[in-house]
Design a protein around this motif. Structure first.
Motif, short mmCIF file in Angstrom:
data_model
loop_
_atom_site.label_atom_id
_atom_site.label_comp_id
_atom_site.label_asym_id
_atom_site.label_seq_id
_atom_site.Cartn_x
_atom_site.Cartn_y
_atom_site.Cartn_z
N LYS A 123 0.85 -1.55 0.19
CA LYS A 123 0.63 -0.28 -0.02
C LYS A 123 0.92 1.39 -0.07
O LYS A 123 0.44 2.09 -0.42
CB LYS A 123 -0.73 0.23 1.38
CG LYS A 123 -2.03 -0.65 1.19
CD LYS A 123 -3.18 -0.82 2.45
CE LYS A 123 -4.66 -1.61 2.49
NZ LYS A 123 -4.80 -1.41 3.77
N LYS A 124 2.11 1.02 0.82
CA LYS A 124 2.58 2.65 0.94
C LYS A 124 3.46 3.11 -0.76
O LYS A 124 3.69 3.66 -0.86
CB LYS A 124 3.72 1.98 1.67
CG LYS A 124 4.94 0.75 1.30
CD LYS A 124 6.34 0.96 2.42
CE LYS A 124 6.91 -0.10 1.71
NZ LYS A 124 8.25 -0.35 2.85
N HIS A 125 3.22 1.85 -1.41
CA HIS A 125 3.45 2.37 -2.31
C HIS A 125 2.85 2.88 -3.84
O HIS A 125 2.69 2.67 -5.20
CB HIS A 125 4.63 0.90 -3.72
CG HIS A 125 5.67 0.83 -2.61
ND1 HIS A 125 6.49 1.78 -2.58
CD2 HIS A 125 6.00 -0.17 -2.63
CE1 HIS A 125 7.62 1.23 -1.71
NE2 HIS A 125 8.12 -0.16 -1.68
N LEU A 126 1.05 3.13 -3.88
CA LEU A 126 0.59 3.30 -4.02
C LEU A 126 0.15 4.30 -4.95
O LEU A 126 -0.05 4.20 -6.10
CB LEU A 126 -1.16 3.13 -3.08
CG LEU A 126 -2.26 3.34 -4.48
CD1 LEU A 126 -2.29 1.66 -4.81
CD2 LEU A 126 -3.78 2.93 -3.19
N ASN A 127 0.79 5.56 -4.87
CA ASN A 127 1.46 7.16 -5.72
C ASN A 127 1.77 6.57 -6.56
O ASN A 127 1.67 7.70 -7.41
CB ASN A 127 1.37 7.51 -4.25
CG ASN A 127 -0.23 7.92 -2.87
OD1 ASN A 127 -1.42 7.87 -4.08
ND2 ASN A 127 0.20 8.75 -1.85
N ASN A 128 3.15 5.87 -6.39
CA ASN A 128 4.10 5.43 -7.29
C ASN A 128 3.99 4.79 -8.30
O ASN A 128 4.41 4.61 -9.48
CB ASN A 128 5.15 5.17 -6.32
CG ASN A 128 6.20 6.14 -5.34
OD1 ASN A 128 5.50 7.13 -5.31
ND2 ASN A 128 6.12 5.34 -4.78
N GLN A 130 1.42 2.98 -11.08
CA GLN A 130 0.11 3.31 -11.63
C GLN A 130 -0.20 1.94 -12.92
O GLN A 130 1.03 0.88 -13.51
CB GLN A 130 0.77 4.72 -12.62
CG GLN A 130 0.91 5.55 -11.66
CD GLN A 130 -0.06 5.92 -10.81
OE1 GLN A 130 -1.35 6.18 -11.18
NE2 GLN A 130 0.69 6.84 -9.62
#
Length: 259
Positions: A123-128, A130
């Motif tokens: 989850k911690k990589h969700l913004n990175n 796509q």
């Protein structure tokens, strides 16, 4: 008179044992290989005993033919090789591909379950990370997979993707992802969710939408190397008949698969 009665009892016992032995010889025993580990609720170990929806289903169908089944749990690639070579009679939990149809008999009625498959990340990589829905959008990322697994033919054959094919099962794959061995992984939504919850990390992982496939069919597949075409047909007919019974519905309900 007493000696005659004892002799008669002895003769009856011997005849019964012979009949039982003959009956056991008539019932064919099949070696069924499967992926090692637990894949709940379909195939899993509970208190050291192999059980689950697939296991009970194929056993119940086999008993109506009748057949005996002996299950052997193996790393997936080894299980596939055994089916290819004819060292096993059948395999469970197999998705259909054109390559696998060359060495296994796939019959529609021998579908034993359906599953949703998708990509998951921390989850911690969700913004990175796509995912547009196009597999080409995943080219920048490393993707963990299970050895020998087929997820979807386009994905399986897409050589431009950076696939890290080293995990022996999905539990192992999840641990590798959380250890930073890859940026994302691909797996069965239900199984990964189960393992994440059991490991206490359900809040650390998330599946990307859209899913790669929904309703992917898994079969019990019989070996062409063993000449099991007629056996596969017979099993599919017995499976079709069993799926129309209240017992099949009860089995689905037992494992929460009746939705």
């Amino acid at each position: 008179m007493r000696l005659i009665s004892i002799y008669k009892l002895w003769l009856i016992l011997v005849c019964t044992l012979i009949e039982t032995a003959v009956a056991d010889d008539v019932i064919q025993e099949l070696l069924v290989v499967r992926p090692d580990g637990s894949w709940p609720p379909h195939e899993m170990y509970v208190n050291g005993e192999l059980t689950g929806f697939h296991i009970e289903l194929v056993q119940k169908v086999a008993s109506t033919i009748p057949l005996k089944l002996k299950f052997e749990s193996l790393p997936w690639k080894r299980a596939i090789e055994m089916l290819k070579k004819g060292d096993a009679d059948a395999i469970t939990y197999m998705g259909k591909t054109s390559e696998r149809e060359e060495f296994g008999y796939f019959y529609d009625e021998n579908v034993i379950s359906k599953a949703t498959v998708g990509f998951f990340i921390e989850k911690k990589h969700l913004n990175n990370i796509q995912f547009s829905g196009e597999l080409s959008s995943l080219i920048p990322y490393s993707i963990g997979t299970v050895l020998g697994f087929s997820y979807q033919e386009e994905f399986d054959h897409m050589t431009s993707l950076n696939k890290i094919n080293i995990a022996e099962n999905e539990e192992n794959l999840l641990k590798m992802l959380l250890a930073g061995r890859m940026q994302m992984a691909i797996g069965h939504v239900g199984d990964i969710g189960y393992h994440a919850k059991r490991m206490g990390v359900a809040n650390q992982v998330i599946f990307l939408k859209p899913y790669l496939t929904e309703g992917r069919e898994h079969y019990i597949v019989f070996a062409k190397a063993k000449g099991h075409n007629q056996l596969a047909k017979t099993f599919s007919e017995a499976m079709k008949a069993f799926k129309s019974t209240p017992e099949y519905l009860a089995l689905q309900q037992k494992y929460g698969l009746d939705n």
